[in-house]
Write a protein that holds these residues in place. Sequence first.
Motif, PDB file in Angstrom:
ATOM      1  N   PRO A  46      -7.292   1.233  -0.503  1.00  0.00           N
ATOM      2  CA  PRO A  46      -7.812  -0.088   0.391  1.00  0.00           C
ATOM      3  C   PRO A  46      -8.014  -1.386  -0.164  1.00  0.00           C
ATOM      4  CG  PRO A  46      -9.232   1.932   0.447  1.00  0.00           C
ATOM      5  CD  PRO A  46      -8.224   2.262  -0.490  1.00  0.00           C
ATOM      6  N   SER A  47      -7.921  -1.471  -1.603  1.00  0.00           N
ATOM      7  CA  SER A  47      -7.875  -2.597  -2.093  1.00  0.00           C
ATOM      8  C   SER A  47      -6.412  -3.295  -2.511  1.00  0.00           C
ATOM      9  CB  SER A  47      -8.675  -2.741  -3.588  1.00  0.00           C
ATOM     10  OG  SER A  47      -8.173  -1.982  -4.494  1.00  0.00           O
ATOM     11  N   GLY A  48      -5.499  -2.156  -2.548  1.00  0.00           N
ATOM     12  CA  GLY A  48      -4.123  -2.530  -2.654  1.00  0.00           C
ATOM     13  C   GLY A  48      -3.857  -2.466  -4.181  1.00  0.00           C
ATOM     14  N   ASN A  49      -4.736  -1.826  -4.925  1.00  0.00           N
ATOM     15  CA  ASN A  49      -4.759  -1.879  -6.597  1.00  0.00           C
ATOM     16  C   ASN A  49      -4.026  -0.608  -7.088  1.00  0.00           C
ATOM     17  OD1 ASN A  49      -5.868  -4.423  -6.931  1.00  0.00           O
ATOM     18  ND2 ASN A  49      -7.903  -3.607  -6.928  1.00  0.00           N
ATOM     19  N   ARG A  50      -3.808   0.457  -6.004  1.00  0.00           N
ATOM     20  CA  ARG A  50      -3.214   1.642  -6.506  1.00  0.00           C
ATOM     21  C   ARG A  50      -2.261   2.240  -5.644  1.00  0.00           C
ATOM     22  NH1 ARG A  50      -9.049   3.172  -8.301  1.00  0.00           N
ATOM     23  NH2 ARG A  50      -8.867   2.992 -10.555  1.00  0.00           N
ATOM     24  N   ILE A  51      -1.363   2.739  -5.984  1.00  0.00           N
ATOM     25  CA  ILE A  51      -0.542   3.585  -4.948  1.00  0.00           C
ATOM     26  C   ILE A  51      -0.395   5.016  -5.410  1.00  0.00           C
ATOM     27  CG2 ILE A  51       0.713   1.643  -4.133  1.00  0.00           C
ATOM     28  CD1 ILE A  51       3.275   2.164  -5.978  1.00  0.00           C
ATOM     29  N   ALA A  52      -0.023   5.779  -4.401  1.00  0.00           N
ATOM     30  CA  ALA A  52       0.209   7.365  -4.755  1.00  0.00           C
ATOM     31  C   ALA A  52       1.405   7.693  -4.294  1.00  0.00           C
ATOM     32  CB  ALA A  52      -1.219   8.261  -4.031  1.00  0.00           C
ATOM     33  N   ILE A  53       2.109   8.420  -5.014  1.00  0.00           N
ATOM     34  CA  ILE A  53       3.633   8.866  -4.520  1.00  0.00           C
ATOM     35  C   ILE A  53       3.683  10.510  -4.833  1.00  0.00           C
ATOM     36  CG2 ILE A  53       5.949   8.671  -5.342  1.00  0.00           C
ATOM     37  CD1 ILE A  53       5.285   6.096  -6.703  1.00  0.00           C
ATOM     38  N   VAL A  54       4.133  11.030  -3.380  1.00  0.00           N
ATOM     39  CA  VAL A  54       4.312  12.312  -3.444  1.00  0.00           C
ATOM     40  C   VAL A  54       5.891  12.645  -3.538  1.00  0.00           C
ATOM     41  CG1 VAL A  54       4.099  14.476  -1.849  1.00  0.00           C
ATOM     42  CG2 VAL A  54       2.454  12.608  -1.749  1.00  0.00           C
TER      43      VAL A  54
END
Length: 665
Positions: A46-54
Motif C-alpha cells: 500500500p505505501s509503495g515501499n515494498r514489492i513481492a515477486i512470484v
Amino acid sequence: MTISIRAMAFSLAVAGMASAVSGADSDDMAARFGALESARQISMSPSGNRIAIVSPVGSGSGVSVIDLASGKPPIRVLHENDSDQDISNCSWPTDDRLICRVFIQGTDREGYKYTFSRMMVFDHDGGHAKVLTDTGGIRSLGFTWSGGGVIDWNGGKPGTILMQREYVPESTAGTRIASKLEGVGVERVDVNSLGRVNVERPRTDSSQFISDGRGHVRIMGASKHDNFGYQQGKVEFYYRKPDDDSEWLELSTVTDAADGSWTGFNPVSVDPDQNVVYGFDDNEAGRRAVYSVKLDGTRQRKLILGRDDADIDHLISIGRSERVIGASYATDKRFAEYFDPELGKLASALVKALPGFAQIDWVDASEDENKLVLLASSDVKPGTFYLFDKTTHRLDEVMPLRPQLADVPLATMKPVTFPASDGTQIPGYLTLPVGSDGKNLPAIVMPHGGPSSRDEWGFDWLVQFFAARGYAVLQPNYRGSSGYGADWYKKNGFQSWRTAIGDIDDAGRWLVSEGIAQPDKLAIIGWSYGGYAALQSGVTEPGLYKAIVAVAPVTDLEELREESKHYVDEKLTSAFIGEGPHIEAGSPARHADKITVPVLLFHGEEDRNVDVEESRLMDKRLKEAGKSVEYIEFPELAHSLVSADARTTLLSKSDAFLRKTLGIK
C-alpha cells in the motif's frame, strides 16, 4: 514530462545467463526460449515501499520481497519446491502482510488426481505464516475445494479484507451449534488475528460477488443449476444501492449459448464515486462493448466504448481498489483508450521514453497511486518490469522477463490478411526470420488454441523460437476465433470445424502461393485446439502440410464430451461440442488412416483441459494404421507444460523432427 531512467541497484540477480548467440545450436536456443519467465507476477504494498515477486524456482515456485526504501537485495519469503504445490499470485492487504494463493495436487485412494487451492497469509519477511482459508472443522460435511479469494483489499476496517469463500454445512449430530451455512458468501477477515465475521450470507445459488473497493459488497451473481446440480448456463446478477446492505435489486441476466458465446450485460467492476458498474455486452454491430449501469434504482445504461470492427474485451484497472481507468481492444495490434486522461498521457510518455517497447501494461500501484509498477513489451521485446514514481518522474528497471534472450535478435511480427477459399479475408500474423527476404523458406502454420480465443501482436516464445531457427511462421485468426464478433465466431471451432480448418488450410496455401514457403517444406504446429486443427488438417488435406506437430490436442470430439461427465458443466460442454455428423467427421483419431505425413505428439500426464488419453488414443490409432508417429508424454505436468525442461524438450524435439522430415540442413 521528463522521465529519468536508471537500473535499480536491487534488481533480481539472474543466474545461468546463456552464452553469446553467435554459433548457438538448436539445444542452446531451445533452452533459451524454453526457459520460464523470471517473474510470474509482481505486486506492490500500500505505501509503495515494498514489492513481492512470484517466480519459478526449481520444480516449484517462490515469493521474494524487495524493500524499495532500503535498496537491499530481495529476500525469499516463501518457497514451494514440490511440483504438486504451486504459488499462483500474491498481494498486500497491509504494508507488513502478504496473501498468496497456493494450488495443491493430491491423489485419492483410487489413484484419481485432484487439485484444490488455499490462501496463505504471512509477514513481509516470511514470519507468522497462517492458512487464511477457513476449511471448516471435523464436522464439515464436504471438502472445501476452493480456497476463496479477496474481493476487496479494504475490508472497511484497518488490517481487514473482504474474502469470498465457499461455506460447507456441518453435521448436527450431538451438537446445537453446528453451522448450516452452504454456498458462496463473503466474510470480513482480520489478516493478523484471522478473526472473521460473515458480511454476506451464502446462498446455494450464489457464485460471485463484486465490491466497491471500499469495503461494501454491491453486486451478486447467482448461477442457475437444474435439479441434478448441473449448470444451466445462466447467471442472474443483482445489485444494491449505496449504503443499503439489505435489499438485492435485479441488474441483468447473462446466458451462455450452446456455441459457447453469451448474451446479456456482464458486470465487472463498481465505481463508487459515480455509483455505476462497468461491464460488457454486445452493441448494435454485434461486437462486445463496454457499458456502465447506474446503481441508483434506475439502471440507466450508457455506452462507454464500442467499435464496429472489434470486440472491446478488457477493462484496464489500477491499484488496490482496481479503479477502472480505461479499456482495450485488439485489431492488428492491441490499443488502449483511457478514461483517465492523466494515465493516458503517462502511458504515451512512457512508450516514448522506452525505445522499442510499444505496449504498456499497468501491473500494480501504491494506495495513493503515486508509485506504479508497469510492464513494457513489444513483439521483439519479451517484457521488462519497471517502477515509476509520479512525484519524482523517476523510472527504474526492476527485471526483464526473459533475460536469456537479451542477446538474441528477435523477429518482427507483421499483421497480414490472406484470402480464404470463399474470398473472405482472414487476419493473421506473419513472422519472418531476422534478415530474411521472406521468400522460399521452410514455413509453419500455427493455429491458436481455444477455439474461442485469438492470436495477438506481441512476443510469443513458440513463434520466436522457430523464427530464430529459420522458419516463417503464420498465425491465422480463423473463423471461430473470438474478438471479431458473433458472425466471425460462427458456431465455435468444433461445431463449425469445416470453416475453421478450411481457413487454416488456406493459410498454408497462401504461404506457398506468395512464394514465402517452399511447398515441400510446409508444416503445421498447434497447441490444444491448435493441435486438433493440425491433426484435422492432415485428415482433410492430406499432404498439404509435410509434417504435423500437435501439443495437448483434442483428437476425438465424443471423448472430449466424455471428459466432462459428472462435472457441473457437463451439459454446457456437451452443448458446446454439439450433436450430429460433425462429431464423426471432425474427430482425427477416427480417420488416422487418411494422414499421410509424419506426426509428433506431446501431452502432459496431468492435463485437466484436454485429457492425456486424447493423445494416447491418437498415437495408438496412427500406429495401427501404419503411420509415422512419435509420442512424448510429460509426467506430472498439466496443459500448459509449465516446466523449463519440458518446454526445452518440446522445442528441441520439434525442431529436430521438422528438419528431418522436411529435409532442412
